[in-house]
Structures are given as C-alpha cells and as structure tokens.
Design a protein around this motif. Structure first.
Motif, PDB file in Angstrom:
ATOM      1  N   VAL A 101       0.834  -1.200   0.000  1.00  0.00           N
ATOM      2  CA  VAL A 101       0.000   0.000   0.000  1.00  0.00           C
ATOM      3  C   VAL A 101       0.869   1.250   0.000  1.00  0.00           C
ATOM      4  O   VAL A 101       0.693   2.147  -0.830  1.00  0.00           O
ATOM      5  N   ALA A 102       1.841   1.315   0.898  1.00  0.00           N
ATOM      6  CA  ALA A 102       2.672   2.521   1.022  1.00  0.00           C
ATOM      7  C   ALA A 102       3.580   2.714  -0.185  1.00  0.00           C
ATOM      8  O   ALA A 102       3.623   3.809  -0.780  1.00  0.00           O
ATOM      9  N   LEU A 103       4.312   1.677  -0.561  1.00  0.00           N
ATOM     10  CA  LEU A 103       5.276   1.823  -1.659  1.00  0.00           C
ATOM     11  C   LEU A 103       4.622   2.125  -3.002  1.00  0.00           C
ATOM     12  O   LEU A 103       5.084   3.013  -3.733  1.00  0.00           O
ATOM     13  N   PRO A 104       3.541   1.443  -3.393  1.00  0.00           N
ATOM     14  CA  PRO A 104       2.896   1.791  -4.667  1.00  0.00           C
ATOM     15  C   PRO A 104       2.358   3.221  -4.711  1.00  0.00           C
ATOM     16  O   PRO A 104       2.371   3.838  -5.777  1.00  0.00           O
ATOM     17  N   VAL A 105       1.892   3.750  -3.578  1.00  0.00           N
ATOM     18  CA  VAL A 105       1.418   5.142  -3.569  1.00  0.00           C
ATOM     19  C   VAL A 105       2.560   6.079  -3.930  1.00  0.00           C
ATOM     20  O   VAL A 105       2.418   6.977  -4.780  1.00  0.00           O
ATOM     21  N   PHE A 121       7.824   3.523 -19.925  1.00  0.00           N
ATOM     22  CA  PHE A 121       8.765   2.410 -19.808  1.00  0.00           C
ATOM     23  C   PHE A 121       8.817   1.892 -18.375  1.00  0.00           C
ATOM     24  O   PHE A 121       8.781   0.683 -18.133  1.00  0.00           O
ATOM     25  N   PHE A 122       8.891   2.814 -17.416  1.00  0.00           N
ATOM     26  CA  PHE A 122       8.947   2.406 -16.010  1.00  0.00           C
ATOM     27  C   PHE A 122       7.633   1.755 -15.575  1.00  0.00           C
ATOM     28  O   PHE A 122       7.634   0.781 -14.804  1.00  0.00           O
ATOM     29  N   ARG A 123       6.513   2.262 -16.054  1.00  0.00           N
ATOM     30  CA  ARG A 123       5.219   1.664 -15.713  1.00  0.00           C
ATOM     31  C   ARG A 123       5.142   0.222 -16.213  1.00  0.00           C
ATOM     32  O   ARG A 123       4.719  -0.681 -15.487  1.00  0.00           O
ATOM     33  N   ALA A 124       5.550   0.027 -17.470  1.00  0.00           N
ATOM     34  CA  ALA A 124       5.505  -1.321 -18.035  1.00  0.00           C
ATOM     35  C   ALA A 124       6.480  -2.251 -17.313  1.00  0.00           C
ATOM     36  O   ALA A 124       6.159  -3.422 -17.057  1.00  0.00           O
ATOM     37  N   SER A 125       7.653  -1.746 -16.959  1.00  0.00           N
ATOM     38  CA  SER A 125       8.662  -2.568 -16.281  1.00  0.00           C
ATOM     39  C   SER A 125       8.167  -3.036 -14.923  1.00  0.00           C
ATOM     40  O   SER A 125       8.404  -4.184 -14.532  1.00  0.00           O
ATOM     41  N   LEU A 126       7.475  -2.168 -14.206  1.00  0.00           N
ATOM     42  CA  LEU A 126       6.984  -2.537 -12.881  1.00  0.00           C
ATOM     43  C   LEU A 126       5.782  -3.476 -12.957  1.00  0.00           C
ATOM     44  O   LEU A 126       5.511  -4.213 -12.004  1.00  0.00           O
ATOM     45  N   PHE A 127       5.073  -3.463 -14.088  1.00  0.00           N
ATOM     46  CA  PHE A 127       3.897  -4.319 -14.218  1.00  0.00           C
ATOM     47  C   PHE A 127       4.252  -5.715 -14.729  1.00  0.00           C
ATOM     48  O   PHE A 127       3.505  -6.664 -14.488  1.00  0.00           O
ATOM     49  N   ILE A 191       0.291  -0.179  -8.315  1.00  0.00           N
ATOM     50  CA  ILE A 191       0.675   1.115  -8.888  1.00  0.00           C
ATOM     51  C   ILE A 191      -0.356   1.558  -9.924  1.00  0.00           C
ATOM     52  O   ILE A 191      -0.726   2.738  -9.990  1.00  0.00           O
ATOM     53  N   LEU A 192      -0.834   0.630 -10.727  1.00  0.00           N
ATOM     54  CA  LEU A 192      -1.844   0.979 -11.733  1.00  0.00           C
ATOM     55  C   LEU A 192      -3.133   1.471 -11.079  1.00  0.00           C
ATOM     56  O   LEU A 192      -3.770   2.408 -11.577  1.00  0.00           O
ATOM     57  N   TYR A 193      -3.526   0.844  -9.963  1.00  0.00           N
ATOM     58  CA  TYR A 193      -4.709   1.314  -9.245  1.00  0.00           C
ATOM     59  C   TYR A 193      -4.531   2.768  -8.802  1.00  0.00           C
ATOM     60  O   TYR A 193      -5.425   3.605  -8.986  1.00  0.00           O
ATOM     61  N   GLY A 197      -6.307   6.381  -9.844  1.00  0.00           N
ATOM     62  CA  GLY A 197      -6.880   7.305  -8.873  1.00  0.00           C
ATOM     63  C   GLY A 197      -6.317   8.709  -8.993  1.00  0.00           C
ATOM     64  O   GLY A 197      -7.033   9.705  -8.800  1.00  0.00           O
ATOM     65  N   LEU A 198      -5.041   8.813  -9.332  1.00  0.00           N
ATOM     66  CA  LEU A 198      -4.416  10.130  -9.456  1.00  0.00           C
ATOM     67  C   LEU A 198      -4.979  10.930 -10.631  1.00  0.00           C
ATOM     68  O   LEU A 198      -4.919  12.166 -10.621  1.00  0.00           O
TER      69      LEU A 198
END
Length: 311
Positions: A101-105, A121-127, A191-193, A197-198
């Motif tokens: 919860v904390a780290l993905p925020v 690129f970073f979004r895809a790498s983390l997913f 992170i995607l969630y 929300g952002l």
C-alpha cells in the motif's frame, strides 16, 4: 409448404425476436439481464461451495463413507500446528499490507509526474512481474537466495563482510522471502490502481495549495492522500484478503516440508490436511475458520478507515 405459409411463419419469428429484443433492452429488464451472469457465478462458484464446505466441516469424509461428527473437526483446530500457520499468515498479511500500500502510492506519484522521463517504460517494467508465473518467479528467487556461497544474494552481502545466509531455513529469512516474492509480483498492479486514482485528483486543488505556499510534502499529505482514500481502502482490503489466502509463495519455497513450519500458512495447512492427508472434513473446518477470520478482519479494517460512513 406453400410460399405464403413460409412467409407467415417468418413474420411470426421476426415478431417474437423483436419482442424478445425489446424486452431485454427495456428499462425494467435490462438491469436484471446485466446482473444475471454475476448472480449465476456467485451462486455456483461461491455460495454453493461455501454451503457445502460448512456442511462438510461437521463430517468425517472417508472414501465411500460420510459421517456427521459434530464439532469434533473444530476441536482439532486447537493445536500448535494451526496456531503456527495462523501466526505466519498474520505476520505475512501485516508486512504485505505495509509494503503493497505505502510503496505503490509513492511510486505512483513519481510515475504520474510530468517531469519524469520514460514514464511509460517504467510503468511497463513494474507491471511485467505480475504477468510472470509464481512458479517461475519462485524458482528464480530460490536460485538467487540459495544457501551456497555462490548464490547471487550471498555473494552480494559477502562484499560487505556478511556471512552466507541459509535463507530458507530461518523463520525471519523465510518470511522475508515470501514477502519479497509477493511484493515483487504485485507492486506493479497496485501502482496501476493508484495511477488511475491520481487521474481523478483535481489540478485546482494543487493550484490552491501552491497559492497557500504548500511544499511538495504538504501537498502529498493534504491533497494527494485524501483524494486517494477510496483507492487506498480498496487496495488494502484486497491485499488483506489475498494475504490470508496466500499459498503459492510458501509452496514454491518449501512445498509442505518447511523446517519447523516456518513457511506453513493457513491455506497450506488446508492443503496439507485436506488434500495430502485426505482429511476433507478437517480441511473444510480450517477453511470455514479462515473465511470467518477474513470476514472479521476486513470488517474491522473497513470500519477503522471509515468506509461505512455516508460521506
């Protein structure tokens, strides 16, 4: 059949199909049509198995023989092995909730910033880890965190003068492995969630905060976090539920033979007793208790964060 007769039959079929179409798309029927798949799947895949599990928990189930034994299966739960499984699962839930919860925020806030280059690129790498099989990931983790001095992690800590660690044979290090594997797999999904929300946070709120002279930390705690409260509640709830239901992260490291039960979880205990030992009644009793625990913990958590308030 005469042409006139065939034409009349076709007209009747057309009228019937049009009536059915109008009925299905009408305001009265459409809501029921849309919710029917959920209701059917809920009845067949959740409610019926749950009722059967509750009934089975009061039975002794042997090949070709079923006998009602009252609360005897629940009395058998009062043993050190179940307590250890419940303790391990509870510790796992606490750490995974804190991390997932904390780290993905925090990461979502950085990835949402327009100043960050290569954001996609970073979004895809983390997913990507979420797309990896837990078995494959577990094999990789077992190789990295091996007991030998040549294992990757032991070589890294060896540069700092730390002796090689037998990662899978200690209670603390074993819990660390399970939490690390879960965090590696699910951080990208959460992170995607939060990124979604952002997108709903109004820029006017940040502009008003800038006018008031708020710095980055003040805007994060006074604007971003309150706006993400519904997403935080959702992510923390599913993380708690998935934490209590955890099985794969333990199984890939130890199967059912962890030393001193350091990797035994409640679901692993169900598998051990219900499947491996063919004691389905006792396994069902463990499952019912787990269901009650998940329900109580989820209600407490939702009550604590104010999810039941009308606002």
């Amino acid at each position: 059949m005469e042409p006139s007769t065939s034409t009349s039959v076709n007209k009747v079929k057309t009228k019937q199909s049009s009536r059915l179409s109008r009925f299905l798309t009408s305001r009265k029927a459409a809501p029921y049509v849309f919710v029917t798949p959920f209701i059917v799947s809920f009845l067949l895949l959740f409610l019926y198995p749950m009722i059967q599990a509750i009934i089975m928990s009061f039975q002794q189930v042997l090949p070709g023989q079923v006998e009602f034994i009252g609360l005897r299966n629940y009395e058998r739960l009062l043993n050190p092995e179940f307590y250890r499984a419940l303790l391990n699962t509870s510790i796992y839930v606490v750490f995974t909730v804190l991390i997932l919860v904390a780290l993905p925020v925090i990461l979502a806030v950085f990835l949402n910033s327009k100043l960050l280059k290569f954001r996609n690129f970073f979004r895809a790498s983390l997913f990507v880890p979420a797309l990896t099989s837990v078995i494959v990931a577990g094999v990789i983790f077992r190789m990295m965190f091996g007991e030998s001095e040549t294992a990757v992690i032991n070589e890294i800590i060896g540069f700092f003068g730390i002796s090689p660690v037998e990662w899978r044979y200690g209670s603390v290090s074993g819990m660390f492995l399970m939490v690390m594997l879960a965090a590696w797999r699910w951080i990208g999904v959460n992170i995607l969630y939060f990124l979604a929300g952002l997108q709903n946070v109004s820029e006017e709120l940040y502009e008003a905060a800038d006018i008031d002279g708020a710095n980055a930390f003040q805007k994060f705690f006074s604007v971003t976090l309150p706006s993400l409260k519904p997403v935080i509640i959702f992510v923390s709830t599913i993380t708690i539920i998935n934490g209590f239901r955890m099985f794969e992260e333990s199984f890939v490291f130890w199967q059912n033979n962890s030393p001193g039960n350091i990797g035994l979880t409640v679901v692993g205990y169900i598998y051990q007793e219900g499947i491996s030992q063919n004691d389905m009644g006792f396994g069902a009793a463990i499952g019912v208790v787990l269901m009650i625990i998940i329900f109580i913990v989820s209600i407490i958590q939702l009550k604590f964060v104010g999810a039941f308030k009308e606002d």
